[in-house]
Structure formats: C-alpha cells, structure tokens
Write a protein that holds these residues in place. Structure first.
Motif, PDB file in Angstrom:
ATOM      1  N   LEU A  84      64.577  36.075 -59.568  1.00  0.00           N
ATOM      2  CA  LEU A  84      65.737  35.184 -59.635  1.00  0.00           C
ATOM      3  C   LEU A  84      65.489  33.878 -58.887  1.00  0.00           C
ATOM      4  CD1 LEU A  84      68.592  37.795 -59.215  1.00  0.00           C
ATOM      5  CD2 LEU A  84      67.991  36.543 -61.295  1.00  0.00           C
ATOM      6  N   VAL A  85      64.810  33.948 -57.743  1.00  0.00           N
ATOM      7  CA  VAL A  85      64.499  32.724 -56.981  1.00  0.00           C
ATOM      8  C   VAL A  85      63.615  31.801 -57.812  1.00  0.00           C
ATOM      9  CG1 VAL A  85      63.219  31.840 -54.985  1.00  0.00           C
ATOM     10  CG2 VAL A  85      64.843  33.713 -54.702  1.00  0.00           C
ATOM     11  N   PHE A  86      62.647  32.369 -58.512  1.00  0.00           N
ATOM     12  CA  PHE A  86      61.780  31.551 -59.351  1.00  0.00           C
ATOM     13  C   PHE A  86      62.574  30.869 -60.458  1.00  0.00           C
ATOM     14  CE2 PHE A  86      58.484  33.334 -56.975  1.00  0.00           C
ATOM     15  CZ  PHE A  86      57.297  32.730 -57.294  1.00  0.00           C
ATOM     16  N   GLY A  87      63.626  31.509 -60.933  1.00  0.00           N
ATOM     17  CA  GLY A  87      64.501  30.870 -61.917  1.00  0.00           C
ATOM     18  C   GLY A  87      65.314  29.747 -61.319  1.00  0.00           C
ATOM     19  N   VAL A  88      65.797  29.946 -60.106  1.00  0.00           N
ATOM     20  CA  VAL A  88      66.632  28.935 -59.451  1.00  0.00           C
ATOM     21  C   VAL A  88      65.835  27.665 -59.155  1.00  0.00           C
ATOM     22  CG1 VAL A  88      67.898  28.389 -57.315  1.00  0.00           C
ATOM     23  CG2 VAL A  88      68.297  30.551 -58.479  1.00  0.00           C
ATOM     24  N   VAL A  89      64.569  27.797 -58.774  1.00  0.00           N
ATOM     25  CA  VAL A  89      63.779  26.613 -58.397  1.00  0.00           C
ATOM     26  C   VAL A  89      63.224  25.860 -59.598  1.00  0.00           C
ATOM     27  CG1 VAL A  89      63.185  27.532 -56.134  1.00  0.00           C
ATOM     28  CG2 VAL A  89      61.641  27.916 -58.050  1.00  0.00           C
TER      29      VAL A  89
ATOM     30  N   LEU B  10      54.058  29.884 -55.172  1.00  0.00           N
ATOM     31  CA  LEU B  10      55.133  28.916 -55.385  1.00  0.00           C
ATOM     32  C   LEU B  10      55.023  27.747 -54.405  1.00  0.00           C
ATOM     33  CD1 LEU B  10      57.706  28.524 -57.131  1.00  0.00           C
ATOM     34  CD2 LEU B  10      58.977  29.531 -55.250  1.00  0.00           C
ATOM     35  N   ILE B  11      54.738  28.035 -53.155  1.00  0.00           N
ATOM     36  CA  ILE B  11      54.583  26.983 -52.143  1.00  0.00           C
ATOM     37  C   ILE B  11      53.375  26.111 -52.460  1.00  0.00           C
ATOM     38  CG2 ILE B  11      54.022  26.576 -49.711  1.00  0.00           C
ATOM     39  CD1 ILE B  11      55.778  29.090 -49.114  1.00  0.00           C
ATOM     40  N   LEU B  12      52.260  26.732 -52.846  1.00  0.00           N
ATOM     41  CA  LEU B  12      51.075  25.954 -53.210  1.00  0.00           C
ATOM     42  C   LEU B  12      51.340  25.062 -54.420  1.00  0.00           C
ATOM     43  CD1 LEU B  12      48.248  28.592 -52.661  1.00  0.00           C
ATOM     44  CD2 LEU B  12      48.798  26.617 -51.218  1.00  0.00           C
ATOM     45  N   SER B  13      52.122  25.546 -55.360  1.00  0.00           N
ATOM     46  CA  SER B  13      52.488  24.734 -56.526  1.00  0.00           C
ATOM     47  C   SER B  13      53.337  23.534 -56.111  1.00  0.00           C
ATOM     48  CB  SER B  13      53.259  25.577 -57.539  1.00  0.00           C
ATOM     49  OG  SER B  13      52.469  26.614 -58.026  1.00  0.00           O
ATOM     50  N   ALA B  14      54.272  23.770 -55.191  1.00  0.00           N
ATOM     51  CA  ALA B  14      55.122  22.676 -54.717  1.00  0.00           C
ATOM     52  C   ALA B  14      54.301  21.621 -53.990  1.00  0.00           C
ATOM     53  CB  ALA B  14      56.211  23.219 -53.802  1.00  0.00           C
ATOM     54  N   ILE B  15      53.406  22.063 -53.126  1.00  0.00           N
ATOM     55  CA  ILE B  15      52.554  21.118 -52.385  1.00  0.00           C
ATOM     56  C   ILE B  15      51.638  20.371 -53.334  1.00  0.00           C
ATOM     57  CG2 ILE B  15      50.682  20.958 -50.693  1.00  0.00           C
ATOM     58  CD1 ILE B  15      52.066  23.324 -49.222  1.00  0.00           C
ATOM     59  N   GLY B  16      51.050  21.090 -54.282  1.00  0.00           N
ATOM     60  CA  GLY B  16      50.153  20.449 -55.242  1.00  0.00           C
ATOM     61  C   GLY B  16      50.854  19.436 -56.124  1.00  0.00           C
ATOM     62  N   SER B  17      52.089  19.689 -56.475  1.00  0.00           N
ATOM     63  CA  SER B  17      52.792  18.761 -57.358  1.00  0.00           C
ATOM     64  C   SER B  17      53.164  17.459 -56.664  1.00  0.00           C
ATOM     65  CB  SER B  17      54.055  19.425 -57.929  1.00  0.00           C
ATOM     66  OG  SER B  17      54.997  19.659 -56.910  1.00  0.00           O
ATOM     67  N   ILE B  18      53.247  17.483 -55.340  1.00  0.00           N
ATOM     68  CA  ILE B  18      53.581  16.266 -54.591  1.00  0.00           C
ATOM     69  C   ILE B  18      52.519  15.186 -54.778  1.00  0.00           C
ATOM     70  CG2 ILE B  18      53.856  15.318 -52.252  1.00  0.00           C
ATOM     71  CD1 ILE B  18      55.118  18.011 -51.479  1.00  0.00           C
TER      72      ILE B  18
ATOM     73  N   HIS C 186      53.484  12.267 -61.378  1.00  0.00           N
ATOM     74  CA  HIS C 186      54.838  12.664 -61.782  1.00  0.00           C
ATOM     75  C   HIS C 186      55.158  14.005 -61.141  1.00  0.00           C
ATOM     76  CE1 HIS C 186      54.751   9.429 -64.681  1.00  0.00           C
ATOM     77  NE2 HIS C 186      53.584   9.876 -65.110  1.00  0.00           N
ATOM     78  N   PRO C 187      55.565  13.989 -59.854  1.00  0.00           N
ATOM     79  CA  PRO C 187      55.713  15.257 -59.128  1.00  0.00           C
ATOM     80  C   PRO C 187      56.798  16.178 -59.673  1.00  0.00           C
ATOM     81  CG  PRO C 187      56.459  13.409 -57.782  1.00  0.00           C
ATOM     82  CD  PRO C 187      55.845  12.835 -59.015  1.00  0.00           C
ATOM     83  N   VAL C 188      57.907  15.635 -60.164  1.00  0.00           N
ATOM     84  CA  VAL C 188      58.974  16.504 -60.664  1.00  0.00           C
ATOM     85  C   VAL C 188      58.533  17.205 -61.945  1.00  0.00           C
ATOM     86  CG1 VAL C 188      61.342  16.572 -61.526  1.00  0.00           C
ATOM     87  CG2 VAL C 188      60.781  15.147 -59.562  1.00  0.00           C
ATOM     88  N   ALA C 189      57.930  16.451 -62.860  1.00  0.00           N
ATOM     89  CA  ALA C 189      57.452  17.046 -64.113  1.00  0.00           C
ATOM     90  C   ALA C 189      56.354  18.073 -63.837  1.00  0.00           C
ATOM     91  CB  ALA C 189      56.938  15.957 -65.046  1.00  0.00           C
ATOM     92  N   THR C 190      55.462  17.740 -62.924  1.00  0.00           N
ATOM     93  CA  THR C 190      54.393  18.677 -62.564  1.00  0.00           C
ATOM     94  C   THR C 190      54.968  19.930 -61.922  1.00  0.00           C
ATOM     95  OG1 THR C 190      52.881  16.828 -62.226  1.00  0.00           O
ATOM     96  CG2 THR C 190      52.231  18.944 -61.289  1.00  0.00           C
ATOM     97  N   TRP C 191      55.953  19.753 -61.032  1.00  0.00           N
ATOM     98  CA  TRP C 191      56.588  20.904 -60.394  1.00  0.00           C
ATOM     99  C   TRP C 191      57.225  21.824 -61.434  1.00  0.00           C
ATOM    100  CZ3 TRP C 191      57.053  24.419 -57.030  1.00  0.00           C
ATOM    101  CH2 TRP C 191      58.208  25.175 -56.954  1.00  0.00           C
ATOM    102  N   LEU C 192      57.981  21.242 -62.366  1.00  0.00           N
ATOM    103  CA  LEU C 192      58.648  22.066 -63.372  1.00  0.00           C
ATOM    104  C   LEU C 192      57.632  22.797 -64.252  1.00  0.00           C
ATOM    105  CD1 LEU C 192      61.642  19.767 -64.345  1.00  0.00           C
ATOM    106  CD2 LEU C 192      61.698  21.872 -63.003  1.00  0.00           C
ATOM    107  N   LEU C 193      56.547  22.121 -64.611  1.00  0.00           N
ATOM    108  CA  LEU C 193      55.505  22.763 -65.410  1.00  0.00           C
ATOM    109  C   LEU C 193      54.872  23.925 -64.641  1.00  0.00           C
ATOM    110  CD1 LEU C 193      53.709  22.760 -67.967  1.00  0.00           C
ATOM    111  CD2 LEU C 193      52.161  21.260 -66.700  1.00  0.00           C
ATOM    112  N   LEU C 194      54.492  23.686 -63.387  1.00  0.00           N
ATOM    113  CA  LEU C 194      53.868  24.735 -62.586  1.00  0.00           C
ATOM    114  C   LEU C 194      54.828  25.886 -62.307  1.00  0.00           C
ATOM    115  CD1 LEU C 194      51.826  22.607 -60.018  1.00  0.00           C
ATOM    116  CD2 LEU C 194      50.941  23.955 -61.928  1.00  0.00           C
TER     117      LEU C 194
ATOM    118  N   PHE D 106      52.702  37.107 -51.952  1.00  0.00           N
ATOM    119  CA  PHE D 106      51.727  36.391 -52.772  1.00  0.00           C
ATOM    120  C   PHE D 106      52.427  35.494 -53.791  1.00  0.00           C
ATOM    121  CE2 PHE D 106      48.727  36.237 -56.411  1.00  0.00           C
ATOM    122  CZ  PHE D 106      47.711  35.529 -55.770  1.00  0.00           C
ATOM    123  N   CYS D 107      53.508  35.987 -54.386  1.00  0.00           N
ATOM    124  CA  CYS D 107      54.274  35.178 -55.340  1.00  0.00           C
ATOM    125  C   CYS D 107      54.836  33.929 -54.669  1.00  0.00           C
ATOM    126  CB  CYS D 107      55.415  36.002 -55.936  1.00  0.00           C
ATOM    127  SG  CYS D 107      54.885  37.324 -57.019  1.00  0.00           S
ATOM    128  N   TYR D 108      55.411  34.112 -53.483  1.00  0.00           N
ATOM    129  CA  TYR D 108      55.957  32.959 -52.756  1.00  0.00           C
ATOM    130  C   TYR D 108      54.857  32.009 -52.291  1.00  0.00           C
ATOM    131  CZ  TYR D 108      60.682  34.783 -52.842  1.00  0.00           C
ATOM    132  OH  TYR D 108      61.917  35.211 -53.256  1.00  0.00           O
TER     133      TYR D 108
END
Length: 114
Positions: free
Chosen positions: A60-65, A11-19, A23-31, A6-8
C-alpha cells in the motif's frame, strides 16, 4: 536482510537516483511504478512457494508514493491481490491519497509554473 526492509531500501535508492536526473518527478514515477510491479510479482512468487511475503502495508505504501499504476498492472498481470476485499478497499484509499497529494503539490507548490 528482511524482505520488507529490502523493498524500502530499493524505494529510497530510487528516490535518491531520480533526484539526479533532468526530470526527477517523471523519473521517480517511472521507477516507483517499475519497482511496485516487480514487488507484486515477487510477492506472488513468494505466495506460490510458501516463502516469506511482502506485508500488505508495504504494498500500500508503494501505491501511495506514486506506484499505484504499477500496482494495478501487477494485480492484473500476476493475478495477485485481486480477491482480498480488505486489501482492495485500502488500495482504493491509497490511490485516492496519492492522487490528492499529487494534485496538492502541483496546485500549491510555489516553484511550479501554473
């Protein structure tokens, strides 16, 4: 559904939504940071109630991304994962990897202005 999956999924939905934002990079970092903060809070609650926990590798993966600022806030706000030494060491390594990756993308990505 498994909590880890569910966590992943989030994360995937956040990545797709930020595209699809201006401002996809700023949105990705915020999400990513908001999601990481929420997951640290959920893991602390699960620890208190003896529920199923979020694996440390997922944290840790959430920190790396890109969610490491949210992880730092979550660690301090919820008093979670602040004493466990192996995790703290790996967390610092994950922050260094994340920052290095962001610098490399900024420096070497051909479409970004210098």
């Amino acid at each position: 559904m498994n909590l880890n999956r569910f966590c992943y999924l989030l994360l995937i939905l956040s990545a797709i939504g930020s595209i699809f934002t201006p401002h996809p990079v700023a949105t990705w970092l915020l999400l990513a940071n908001l999601l990481t903060l929420l997951i640290y809070g959920a893991d602390k609650m699960a620890a208190r109630k003896a529920w199923r926990r979020v694996p440390e590798s997922t944290l840790l993966v959430f920190g790396v991304v890109g969610g490491w600022p949210g992880a730092i806030v979550g660690q301090q706000l919820f008093r979670h994962k602040t004493q466990k030494q192996p995790f703290k060491t790996w967390f610092v390594v994950s922050v260094i990897v994340s920052i290095s990756a962001m610098v490399a993308v900024y420096r070497f990505y051909p479409f970004l202005p210098s």
